[in-house]
Motif scaffolding. Structure first.
Motif, mmCIF file in Angstrom:
data_model
loop_
_atom_site.group_PDB
_atom_site.id
_atom_site.type_symbol
_atom_site.label_atom_id
_atom_site.label_comp_id
_atom_site.label_asym_id
_atom_site.label_seq_id
_atom_site.Cartn_x
_atom_site.Cartn_y
_atom_site.Cartn_z
ATOM 1 N N LEU A 85 -43.767 -60.751 -1.460
ATOM 2 C CA LEU A 85 -43.221 -59.955 -0.372
ATOM 3 C C LEU A 85 -44.216 -58.872 0.014
ATOM 4 C CD1 LEU A 85 -39.524 -59.406 -1.535
ATOM 5 C CD2 LEU A 85 -40.468 -61.253 -0.140
ATOM 6 N N ASP A 86 -44.269 -58.566 1.302
ATOM 7 C CA ASP A 86 -45.009 -57.407 1.802
ATOM 8 C C ASP A 86 -43.976 -56.396 2.264
ATOM 9 O OD1 ASP A 86 -47.501 -58.555 1.394
ATOM 10 O OD2 ASP A 86 -47.708 -59.246 3.451
ATOM 11 N N VAL A 87 -44.025 -55.200 1.701
ATOM 12 C CA VAL A 87 -43.140 -54.110 2.117
ATOM 13 C C VAL A 87 -43.899 -53.351 3.200
ATOM 14 C CG1 VAL A 87 -41.894 -52.055 1.359
ATOM 15 C CG2 VAL A 87 -42.080 -54.031 -0.172
ATOM 16 N N ARG A 88 -43.430 -53.443 4.434
ATOM 17 C CA ARG A 88 -44.174 -52.973 5.604
ATOM 18 C C ARG A 88 -43.852 -51.508 5.904
ATOM 19 N NH1 ARG A 88 -45.919 -57.071 8.969
ATOM 20 N NH2 ARG A 88 -47.652 -55.637 9.152
ATOM 21 N N VAL A 89 -44.598 -50.588 5.349
ATOM 22 C CA VAL A 89 -44.375 -49.162 5.599
ATOM 23 C C VAL A 89 -45.454 -48.539 6.474
ATOM 24 C CG1 VAL A 89 -43.071 -48.851 3.465
ATOM 25 C CG2 VAL A 89 -45.525 -48.414 3.469
ATOM 26 N N GLY A 90 -46.564 -49.252 6.666
ATOM 27 C CA GLY A 90 -47.673 -48.686 7.426
ATOM 28 C C GLY A 90 -47.902 -49.344 8.764
ATOM 29 N N THR A 91 -46.948 -50.118 9.241
ATOM 30 C CA THR A 91 -47.118 -50.838 10.499
ATOM 31 C C THR A 91 -47.460 -49.871 11.630
ATOM 32 O OG1 THR A 91 -45.545 -52.507 9.753
ATOM 33 C CG2 THR A 91 -46.012 -52.440 12.112
ATOM 34 N N GLY A 92 -48.562 -50.160 12.321
ATOM 35 C CA GLY A 92 -48.989 -49.331 13.443
ATOM 36 C C GLY A 92 -49.811 -48.117 13.052
ATOM 37 N N ALA A 96 -56.344 -42.437 7.610
ATOM 38 C CA ALA A 96 -55.723 -41.505 6.668
ATOM 39 C C ALA A 96 -54.201 -41.476 6.804
ATOM 40 C CB ALA A 96 -56.295 -40.098 6.869
ATOM 41 N N GLU A 97 -53.715 -41.626 8.022
ATOM 42 C CA GLU A 97 -52.257 -41.629 8.229
ATOM 43 C C GLU A 97 -51.619 -42.831 7.521
ATOM 44 O OE1 GLU A 97 -49.108 -41.055 11.920
ATOM 45 O OE2 GLU A 97 -51.078 -41.929 12.353
ATOM 46 N N ARG A 98 -52.241 -43.981 7.628
ATOM 47 C CA ARG A 98 -51.736 -45.186 6.953
ATOM 48 C C ARG A 98 -51.796 -45.011 5.440
ATOM 49 N NH1 ARG A 98 -50.799 -50.617 8.080
ATOM 50 N NH2 ARG A 98 -51.142 -52.009 6.333
ATOM 51 N N LEU A 99 -52.935 -44.541 4.935
ATOM 52 C CA LEU A 99 -53.071 -44.346 3.489
ATOM 53 C C LEU A 99 -52.014 -43.380 2.955
ATOM 54 C CD1 LEU A 99 -56.926 -44.266 2.928
ATOM 55 C CD2 LEU A 99 -55.294 -45.982 2.110
ATOM 56 N N ALA A 100 -51.730 -42.316 3.693
ATOM 57 C CA ALA A 100 -50.711 -41.350 3.262
ATOM 58 C C ALA A 100 -49.335 -42.016 3.175
ATOM 59 C CB ALA A 100 -50.673 -40.157 4.216
ATOM 60 N N ALA A 101 -49.005 -42.848 4.151
ATOM 61 C CA ALA A 101 -47.709 -43.551 4.130
ATOM 62 C C ALA A 101 -47.650 -44.531 2.956
ATOM 63 C CB ALA A 101 -47.488 -44.287 5.461
ATOM 64 N N ILE A 142 -47.606 -53.279 -0.604
ATOM 65 C CA ILE A 142 -47.156 -52.282 0.356
ATOM 66 C C ILE A 142 -48.221 -52.299 1.428
ATOM 67 C CG2 ILE A 142 -46.638 -49.864 0.788
ATOM 68 C CD1 ILE A 142 -46.239 -49.493 -2.194
ATOM 69 N N ASP A 143 -47.822 -52.604 2.667
ATOM 70 C CA ASP A 143 -48.814 -52.624 3.743
ATOM 71 C C ASP A 143 -48.293 -51.953 4.990
ATOM 72 O OD1 ASP A 143 -47.334 -54.433 5.274
ATOM 73 O OD2 ASP A 143 -48.841 -56.003 5.215
#
Length: 143
Positions: A85-92, A96-101, A142-143
């Motif tokens: 499974l990919d848990v999609r928390v960084g979509t879009g 640095a903003e993605r890495l923080a999420a 987590i992506d």
């Protein structure tokens, strides 16, 4: 030809209730019980002797995501998952903003019992993701 209407993801595991609770918390899912039963244990007790198996399940309360089903199996996990499974928390998000999420979600999931494996940094083609394991060692990202 029949049209597929639903997909269920099934996990083989040693402790179905434990793994189901973990994934329900990760995804914001709720327990999914057999109709007419208050618990999976109650359902199991209703089955004929010799046919009791431990199961558990959880489902997306909105009905959008797939139901997750967990079944006890006698053998342990010995190799890498072929499906995860990919848990999609960084979509879009990027940089640095993605890495923080991703890091914030990783911290939350580690507190639930997940294990962080590694950060796969952005490479010009793919954005960053974090490879993890659930409470029984099943890999997910987590992506």
């Amino acid at each position: 030809m029949a049209t597929i209407k639903e997909v269920q993801v099934t996990f083989d595991c040693a402790e179905p209730d434990r793994v189901a609770r973990f994934w329900a918390e990760v995804l914001g899912y709720v327990a999914s019980l057999p109709e007419g039963f208050a618990t999976w244990e109650e359902f199991d007790r209703s089955r004929p002797t010799g046919h009791q198996v431990s199961w558990s399940a959880c489902a997306d309360p909105s009905g959008k995501g797939p139901r997750l089903f967990f079944q006890r199996v006698p053998e342990g996990k010995v190799v890498k998952n072929r499906v995860h499974l990919d848990v999609r928390v960084g979509t879009g998000l990027v940089g640095a903003e993605r890495l923080a999420a991703l890091e914030a979600e990783c911290t939350r999931l580690v507190a639930l019992g997940a294990v962080r494996e590694q950060l796969l940094p952005a490479d010009g083609v793919n954005e960053s993701c974090i490879v993890m394991q659930d409470v029984e060692g099943n890999e997910f990202c987590i992506d």
